[in-house]
Motif scaffolding. Structure first.
Motif, short mmCIF file in Angstrom:
data_model
loop_
_atom_site.label_atom_id
_atom_site.label_comp_id
_atom_site.label_asym_id
_atom_site.label_seq_id
_atom_site.Cartn_x
_atom_site.Cartn_y
_atom_site.Cartn_z
N ALA A 22 0.70 -1.25 -0.03
CA ALA A 22 -0.15 0.04 -0.05
C ALA A 22 0.82 1.29 -0.06
O ALA A 22 0.53 2.32 -0.50
CB ALA A 22 -0.93 0.05 1.28
N GLY A 23 2.10 1.19 0.75
CA GLY A 23 2.95 2.46 0.52
C GLY A 23 3.84 2.34 -0.81
O GLY A 23 5.06 3.06 -0.42
N LYS A 24 3.54 1.75 -1.68
CA LYS A 24 4.27 1.66 -2.69
C LYS A 24 5.84 1.09 -2.58
O LYS A 24 6.73 1.63 -3.31
CB LYS A 24 4.42 2.98 -3.47
CG LYS A 24 2.98 3.81 -3.57
CD LYS A 24 2.30 3.19 -4.92
CE LYS A 24 0.76 3.91 -5.06
NZ LYS A 24 -0.35 3.31 -4.93
N GLN A 25 6.03 0.24 -1.85
CA GLN A 25 7.30 -0.67 -1.60
C GLN A 25 7.26 -1.96 -2.00
O GLN A 25 7.43 -2.74 -1.00
CB GLN A 25 7.58 -0.29 -0.35
CG GLN A 25 7.88 1.22 0.08
CD GLN A 25 8.39 1.28 1.56
OE1 GLN A 25 9.30 0.70 2.14
NE2 GLN A 25 7.76 2.39 2.12
N PRO A 26 6.94 -2.29 -3.18
CA PRO A 26 6.78 -3.70 -3.48
C PRO A 26 7.77 -4.48 -3.48
O PRO A 26 7.74 -5.84 -3.00
CB PRO A 26 6.13 -3.79 -4.81
CG PRO A 26 6.39 -2.60 -5.51
CD PRO A 26 6.41 -1.66 -4.32
N ALA A 27 9.20 -4.16 -3.76
CA ALA A 27 10.35 -4.62 -3.57
C ALA A 27 10.68 -5.24 -2.14
O ALA A 27 10.92 -6.15 -1.96
CB ALA A 27 11.57 -3.96 -4.32
N GLU A 28 10.44 -4.28 -1.19
CA GLU A 28 10.49 -4.57 0.22
C GLU A 28 9.58 -5.71 0.76
O GLU A 28 9.85 -6.57 1.54
CB GLU A 28 10.49 -3.34 1.10
CG GLU A 28 11.53 -2.23 0.85
CD GLU A 28 12.86 -3.15 1.10
OE1 GLU A 28 12.85 -3.62 2.22
OE2 GLU A 28 13.76 -3.15 0.47
N ALA A 29 8.26 -5.57 0.17
CA ALA A 29 7.25 -6.67 0.47
C ALA A 29 7.68 -7.95 0.25
O ALA A 29 7.41 -8.92 0.82
CB ALA A 29 5.89 -6.19 -0.23
N VAL A 30 8.17 -8.20 -1.05
CA VAL A 30 8.84 -9.39 -1.39
C VAL A 30 9.86 -9.88 -0.61
O VAL A 30 9.69 -11.20 -0.18
CB VAL A 30 9.36 -9.46 -2.95
CG1 VAL A 30 10.09 -10.50 -3.35
CG2 VAL A 30 8.15 -8.96 -3.88
N LYS A 31 10.79 -9.08 -0.17
CA LYS A 31 11.86 -9.54 1.07
C LYS A 31 11.12 -10.08 2.14
O LYS A 31 11.69 -11.02 2.93
CB LYS A 31 12.84 -8.43 1.13
CG LYS A 31 13.63 -8.18 -0.09
CD LYS A 31 14.50 -6.79 0.30
CE LYS A 31 15.31 -6.07 -0.78
NZ LYS A 31 16.05 -4.95 -0.70
N VAL A 32 10.21 -9.29 2.49
CA VAL A 32 9.63 -9.56 4.05
C VAL A 32 8.69 -10.98 3.82
O VAL A 32 8.74 -11.56 4.54
CB VAL A 32 8.36 -8.45 4.25
CG1 VAL A 32 7.54 -8.81 5.44
CG2 VAL A 32 9.35 -7.14 4.80
N LEU A 33 8.26 -11.15 2.46
CA LEU A 33 7.74 -12.33 2.30
C LEU A 33 8.30 -13.78 1.88
O LEU A 33 7.83 -14.97 2.23
CB LEU A 33 6.30 -12.23 1.34
CG LEU A 33 5.16 -11.48 1.66
CD1 LEU A 33 4.33 -11.16 0.38
CD2 LEU A 33 4.47 -11.92 2.58
N ASP A 34 9.53 -13.32 1.49
CA ASP A 34 10.32 -14.54 1.47
C ASP A 34 10.41 -15.51 2.41
O ASP A 34 10.29 -16.88 2.08
CB ASP A 34 11.75 -14.18 0.83
CG ASP A 34 12.39 -15.06 0.19
OD1 ASP A 34 12.14 -15.67 -0.68
OD2 ASP A 34 13.70 -15.53 0.78
N PRO A 35 10.51 -15.55 3.67
CA PRO A 35 10.89 -16.28 4.66
C PRO A 35 9.18 -17.19 4.61
O PRO A 35 9.11 -18.46 4.94
CB PRO A 35 10.90 -15.70 5.92
CG PRO A 35 11.62 -14.40 5.56
CD PRO A 35 10.98 -14.04 4.17
N VAL A 36 8.07 -16.37 4.59
CA VAL A 36 6.79 -17.10 4.45
C VAL A 36 6.85 -18.17 3.32
O VAL A 36 6.19 -19.13 3.62
CB VAL A 36 5.74 -15.93 4.43
CG1 VAL A 36 4.38 -16.64 4.33
CG2 VAL A 36 6.07 -15.03 5.72
N LEU A 37 7.22 -17.50 2.32
CA LEU A 37 6.91 -18.43 0.98
C LEU A 37 7.59 -19.74 1.25
O LEU A 37 7.46 -20.81 0.68
CB LEU A 37 7.23 -17.90 -0.11
CG LEU A 37 6.29 -16.51 -0.54
CD1 LEU A 37 6.85 -15.74 -1.56
CD2 LEU A 37 4.86 -16.92 -0.62
#
Length: 176
Positions: free
Chosen positions: A55-70
């Motif tokens: 939502a804050g227009k930081q999709p690349a950071e979101a991918v990094k945060v989700l990597d351990p979840v995935l």
């Protein structure tokens, strides 16, 4: 640093949710980052943080945060629920990053998994993202069909369609 106590954890998460819902994405990101830092093995705060980053227009950071979840979700007892959450977040990230084919795949998977775990509202939300991705690749007919299914689900549940981040053409008013 000590992990937040359970009561503090819930209070901080609620504060982050309130910030997110009011459009204070910077505030939400700060709250969720603190939770992730204090409890890095928990998945839900990572997904919350990824949503705020998107939502804050930081999709690349979101991918990094989700990597351990995935990487972890398939090994967990509640794998389908977690995979559905992660697939939805990843689809949103891919869509925001103009990675349409990945968005299509993740949104389709999210729809399937939310349906399997019996969460029709979340499945409908995923259908809206799937429709957005279909529109991006020029498949208006399929997008319209997905939006019609999503709208009928929202109506059946007497629930409001997702509002935040709805692009033109997928707002509640425009759902067929």
């Amino acid at each position: 640093a000590l992990a937040a106590a359970p009561k503090d954890f819930e209070a901080i998460r609620a504060s982050g949710s309130l910030a997110f819902l009011t459009g204070d994405y910077v505030g939400a990101i700060a709250k969720y980052q603190g939770l992730v830092k204090s409890r890095p093995r928990l998945i839900v705060p990572r997904i919350d943080l990824a949503r705020a980053l998107i939502a804050g227009k930081q999709p690349a950071e979101a991918v990094k945060v989700l990597d351990p979840v995935l990487k972890t979700a398939p090994k967990l007892a509640v794998a389908n629920l977690l995979r559905a959450m992660a697939a939805y977040a990843a689809a949103t990230v891919h869509l925001a990053s103009n990675e349409t084919e990945d968005a299509l795949s993740d949104a389709r998977e999210s729809c399937r998994l939310w349906s399997e775990v019996g969460s029709p509202y979340e499945a409908a939300r995923a259908r809206v993202v799937f429709a957005r991705a279909l529109r991006e690749v020029g498949d208006e007919e399929s997008a319209t069909g997905e939006l019609a299914v999503a709208r009928s689900t929202f109506v059946r549940l007497a629930a409001a369609p997702p509002l935040a981040g709805s692009p033109r053409g997928t707002s509640p008013e425009s759902l067929p």
